[in-house]
Design a protein around this motif. Structure first.
Motif, PDB file in Angstrom:
ATOM      1  N   PRO A  26       0.609 -13.219 -10.882  1.00 27.82           N
ATOM      2  CA  PRO A  26       0.826 -14.347 -10.127  1.00 27.82           C
ATOM      3  C   PRO A  26       0.279 -13.980  -8.679  1.00 27.82           C
ATOM      4  N   GLU A  27      -0.256 -14.669  -7.812  1.00 26.80           N
ATOM      5  CA  GLU A  27      -0.262 -15.181  -6.511  1.00 26.80           C
ATOM      6  C   GLU A  27       0.183 -14.230  -5.658  1.00 26.80           C
ATOM      7  N   THR A  28       1.749 -14.077  -6.311  1.00 25.71           N
ATOM      8  CA  THR A  28       2.486 -13.251  -5.320  1.00 25.71           C
ATOM      9  C   THR A  28       2.607 -11.725  -5.428  1.00 25.71           C
ATOM     10  N   ILE A  29       1.026 -11.542  -6.536  1.00 27.45           N
ATOM     11  CA  ILE A  29       0.919 -10.072  -6.393  1.00 27.45           C
ATOM     12  C   ILE A  29      -0.016 -10.013  -6.176  1.00 27.45           C
ATOM     13  N   ASN A  30      -0.658  -8.648  -5.493  1.00 29.19           N
ATOM     14  CA  ASN A  30      -1.984  -8.258  -5.499  1.00 29.19           C
ATOM     15  C   ASN A  30      -1.679  -7.251  -5.088  1.00 29.19           C
ATOM     16  N   SER A  31      -3.586  -6.249  -4.598  1.00 24.95           N
ATOM     17  CA  SER A  31      -3.770  -5.214  -4.545  1.00 24.95           C
ATOM     18  C   SER A  31      -3.211  -4.324  -5.633  1.00 24.95           C
ATOM     19  N   ILE A  32      -3.536  -4.820  -7.154  1.00 22.45           N
ATOM     20  CA  ILE A  32      -2.974  -3.768  -8.112  1.00 22.45           C
ATOM     21  C   ILE A  32      -4.080  -2.829  -8.429  1.00 22.45           C
ATOM     22  N   GLN A  33      -4.150  -1.865  -8.746  1.00 21.12           N
ATOM     23  CA  GLN A  33      -4.667  -0.535  -8.964  1.00 21.12           C
ATOM     24  C   GLN A  33      -3.887   0.387  -9.983  1.00 21.12           C
TER      25      GLN A  33
ATOM     26  N   ASP B  27       1.112  -4.712  -4.163  1.00 20.29           N
ATOM     27  CA  ASP B  27       1.950  -4.976  -3.396  1.00 20.29           C
ATOM     28  C   ASP B  27       2.432  -6.664  -4.274  1.00 20.29           C
ATOM     29  N   GLU B  28       3.902  -6.240  -3.783  1.00 17.19           N
ATOM     30  CA  GLU B  28       3.800  -7.931  -3.333  1.00 17.19           C
ATOM     31  C   GLU B  28       4.757  -8.443  -2.214  1.00 17.19           C
TER      32      GLU B  28
ATOM     33  N   ILE C 206      11.716 -10.136   0.810  1.00 14.37           N
ATOM     34  CA  ILE C 206      12.937  -8.886   0.272  1.00 14.37           C
ATOM     35  C   ILE C 206      11.909  -8.318  -0.998  1.00 14.37           C
ATOM     36  N   SER C 207      12.672  -6.639  -0.818  1.00 15.60           N
ATOM     37  CA  SER C 207      12.452  -5.916  -2.145  1.00 15.60           C
ATOM     38  C   SER C 207      12.710  -6.408  -3.374  1.00 15.60           C
ATOM     39  N   GLY C 208      11.826  -5.682  -3.931  1.00 23.40           N
ATOM     40  CA  GLY C 208      12.578  -5.391  -5.316  1.00 23.40           C
ATOM     41  C   GLY C 208      12.461  -5.075  -6.548  1.00 23.40           C
ATOM     42  N   GLN C 209      12.544  -5.418  -7.891  1.00 20.02           N
ATOM     43  CA  GLN C 209      12.315  -3.969  -8.659  1.00 20.02           C
ATOM     44  C   GLN C 209      12.254  -4.894  -9.682  1.00 20.02           C
ATOM     45  N   PHE C 210      11.341  -3.964 -10.604  1.00 21.70           N
ATOM     46  CA  PHE C 210      10.833  -4.249 -11.584  1.00 21.70           C
ATOM     47  C   PHE C 210      10.922  -3.551 -12.527  1.00 21.70           C
TER      48      PHE C 210
ATOM     49  N   SER D  80       4.426 -10.824   5.236  1.00 18.11           N
ATOM     50  CA  SER D  80       5.240  -9.588   4.422  1.00 18.11           C
ATOM     51  C   SER D  80       4.821  -9.337   3.692  1.00 18.11           C
ATOM     52  N   TYR D  81       4.730  -7.514   3.088  1.00 18.48           N
ATOM     53  CA  TYR D  81       4.722  -7.481   1.521  1.00 18.48           C
ATOM     54  C   TYR D  81       5.732  -5.855   1.187  1.00 18.48           C
ATOM     55  N   PHE D  82       5.558  -5.763   0.047  1.00 16.42           N
ATOM     56  CA  PHE D  82       6.617  -4.588  -0.238  1.00 16.42           C
ATOM     57  C   PHE D  82       4.812  -3.911  -0.874  1.00 16.42           C
ATOM     58  N   HIS D  83       5.327  -2.806  -1.015  1.00 22.95           N
ATOM     59  CA  HIS D  83       4.287  -1.977  -1.690  1.00 22.95           C
ATOM     60  C   HIS D  83       4.806  -0.851  -2.919  1.00 22.95           C
ATOM     61  N   TYR D  84       4.304  -1.331  -3.897  1.00 27.24           N
ATOM     62  CA  TYR D  84       4.911  -0.487  -4.979  1.00 27.24           C
ATOM     63  C   TYR D  84       4.461   0.994  -6.103  1.00 27.24           C
ATOM     64  N   ARG D  85       4.791   1.408  -6.061  1.00 23.73           N
ATOM     65  CA  ARG D  85       3.722   2.511  -6.536  1.00 23.73           C
ATOM     66  C   ARG D  85       4.644   3.246  -7.722  1.00 23.73           C
ATOM     67  N   THR D  86       3.833   3.852  -9.153  1.00 19.77           N
ATOM     68  CA  THR D  86       4.954   4.704  -9.482  1.00 19.77           C
ATOM     69  C   THR D  86       3.809   5.679 -10.853  1.00 19.77           C
ATOM     70  N   GLU D  87       4.293   5.922 -11.526  1.00 23.42           N
ATOM     71  CA  GLU D  87       2.941   7.585 -12.503  1.00 23.42           C
ATOM     72  C   GLU D  87       3.999   7.577 -13.820  1.00 23.42           C
ATOM     73  N   PHE D  88       3.067   7.842 -14.739  1.00 25.32           N
ATOM     74  CA  PHE D  88       3.182   7.594 -15.881  1.00 25.32           C
ATOM     75  C   PHE D  88       2.151   8.245 -16.419  1.00 25.32           C
ATOM     76  N   PRO D  89       2.550   9.130 -18.112  1.00 21.38           N
ATOM     77  CA  PRO D  89       4.159   9.463 -18.598  1.00 21.38           C
ATOM     78  C   PRO D  89       4.544  10.439 -17.782  1.00 21.38           C
ATOM     79  N   ASN D  90       5.668  10.189 -18.418  1.00 24.45           N
ATOM     80  CA  ASN D  90       6.968  11.080 -17.171  1.00 24.45           C
ATOM     81  C   ASN D  90       7.580  12.200 -18.009  1.00 24.45           C
ATOM     82  N   ASN D  91       9.120  12.241 -17.775  1.00 19.93           N
ATOM     83  CA  ASN D  91       9.765  13.472 -17.865  1.00 19.93           C
ATOM     84  C   ASN D  91      10.556  12.689 -19.404  1.00 19.93           C
ATOM     85  N   GLN D  92      10.457  10.786 -18.925  1.00 17.55           N
ATOM     86  CA  GLN D  92      11.673   9.744 -20.098  1.00 17.55           C
ATOM     87  C   GLN D  92      10.727   9.608 -20.917  1.00 17.55           C
ATOM     88  N   LEU D  93       9.468   9.770 -20.172  1.00 12.80           N
ATOM     89  CA  LEU D  93       8.197   8.546 -21.646  1.00 12.80           C
ATOM     90  C   LEU D  93       7.136   9.208 -21.358  1.00 12.80           C
ATOM     91  N   ARG D  94       7.288   9.349 -23.282  1.00 16.84           N
ATOM     92  CA  ARG D  94       5.127  10.449 -23.517  1.00 16.84           C
ATOM     93  C   ARG D  94       5.035   9.518 -23.987  1.00 16.84           C
TER      94      ARG D  94
END
Length: 432
Positions: free
Chosen positions: A52-59, A85-86, A90-94, A136-150
């Protein structure tokens, strides 16, 4: 490869029967997202949901280099990085979940514990708030696989990002897990004056030495090529040779070849200031700030990027990075009409042709114009013409000059025992 029980085999057969004839399309649980079929994009695959338009700069890339394709090897220590980025105060959760697909991007319908070890869920929150001017925006980052998911099997995968509170699915992205089984060499043969405008066409070729566990390669192997990471434009090979035991050669026909002149316009937004080259005006007092680019001119603007290697661009990730409304202007010399429609496509909008990316003709300036909200960084883009259902995204490309293209070769194995598509080999190569 994990040993699978007879019980699991029965499960997959029952699952296949229960969903036969049903659509595998992905939609929001609340029904407020448009279907992928409403969009046209070389990048997007079947069943992929655009952001959606509220989500930008996806990598999405393999850890180590933002230009790496989203490909990892099964059982290795390699990881994928997801960042976005969202645009919000307000900070979100996904919630991030994963699904497995066949080579045509139809959901494979195998049980989750066949393709995934651990929980099919990553909870992503605590974004970094920007420290610069609005928006205003919040930047989010995560990496996978990890210890909980392979990942337990190879194949085509899709990650899905949903709003944690509402459960609304926001967007999805394709990636690949390969077994790296067998050996491959690949190259390009170019046919000159072969295209509809007498442009050169690239025909990818690959020689593949397949692993010993494949007993009937002519029935159980299939081969695809992709140009410039436009996964939605994957092309299946019609030609292959199994005459030599343990080896095969596969390639595209001339009719199915890729354009050898596909190129991109570079967009350097590392700094928001007038540079006299591409940025001709900078209006910081606006909210958000505005940048006006030098006009692009039909057949005189194309700037092929030999180092190109990402469909996402390279947005800045620091908290000080800003967004601006970037004004694009395109001078066509009277070649096009409003009936055709001129569209801006780039790695900042998932290469999607949609009405929000459509340029409007300005009678006063004589330019086709549109704006896009883009973060500081470096990007690539093109203009496309849509005339009814016909799309031409090579309109700015030099018809004569052959360009350096990136290609990806895929080998899929239809496992006869467990009845799903394994991705046994991938090779990335260029048409140097």
């Amino acid at each position: 490869m994990k040993v699978l029980s007879l019980f699991k085999v029965l499960l997959i057969l029952l699952a296949g029967l229960s969903i036969k004839g049903c659509s595998a399309s992905i939609s929001s649980p609340l029904g407020n997202q448009e279907n992928t079929a409403d969009y046209i994009s070389r990048y997007m695959v079947s069943n992929q949901l655009p952001a959606p338009e509220t989500i930008n700069s996806i990598q999405l890339y393999r850890k180590g280099d933002t230009n790496n394709p989203p490909i990892i090897e099964l059982g290795s220590a390699q990881k994928l990085i997801l960042a976005f980025d969202e645009l919000t105060d307000i900070s979100g959760q996904f919630r991030i979940t994963f699904t497995h697909y066949d080579q045509n991007w139809d959901e494979s319908n195998i049980p989750q514990d066949w393709f995934l070890e651990g929980l099919n869920e990553i909870i992503l929150g605590e974004g970094t708030k920007n420290q610069s001017s609005p928006p205003s925006y919040f930047h989010y980052r995560t990496e996978f696989p990890n210890n909980q998911l392979r990942f337990a099997t190879s194949g085509n995968f899709m990650l899905h990002v949903s709003d944690f509170s509402s459960g609304v699915r926001l967007f999805s992205l394709p990636f690949f897990v390969t077994e790296n089984a067998g050996e491959m060499t690949s190259w390009i043969e170019t046919d000159y004056n072969a295209g509809p405008r007498f442009e050169a066409r690239d025909r990818p070729f690959s020689n593949f030495t397949y692993p010993e566990f494949i007993d009937f390669p002519q029935f159980d192997l299939s081969f695809y090529f992709v140009q410039n990471r436009f996964w939605g434009d994957a092309r299946k090979t019609e030609n292959y040779d199994f005459s030599e035991k343990g080896h095969t050669q596969f390639y595209l026909s001339g009719e199915n070849a890729f354009p050898a002149n596909f190129d991109f316009i570079g967009l350097n937004l590392e700094t928001f200031s007038v540079d006299g080259h591409q940025i001709i005006d900078w209006i910081p007092g606006e909210n958000p700030p505005e940048i006006i680019l030098r006009e692009d001119i039909l057949n005189f603007t194309s700037n092929p990027l030999t180092a190109w290697g990402s469909t996402f661009g390279n947005p800045k990730t620091s908290a000080e990075a800003r967004y601006a409304n970037i004004r694009f202007r395109f001078q066509d010399g009277g070649a096009f009409t409003s009936k055709q429609g001129v569209y801006l496509v780039g790695d900042f909008n998932q290469w999607i042709i949609s009405e929000k990316n459509k340029l409007e003709y300005n009678q006063n300036s004589g330019y086709w114009e549109t704006s896009a909200l883009i973060k500081q960084g470096t990007y690539t883009y093109k203009y496309a013409i849509k005339d009814g259902t016909d799309i031409d995204d090579l309109i700015l490309s030099d018809y004569i000059t052959r360009r350096n293209q990136e290609y990806v070769s895929f080998v899929y194995f239809n496992d006869p025992e467990y009845r799903y598509q394994r991705l046994i080999h991938i090779q990335v190569f260029r048409s140097d």
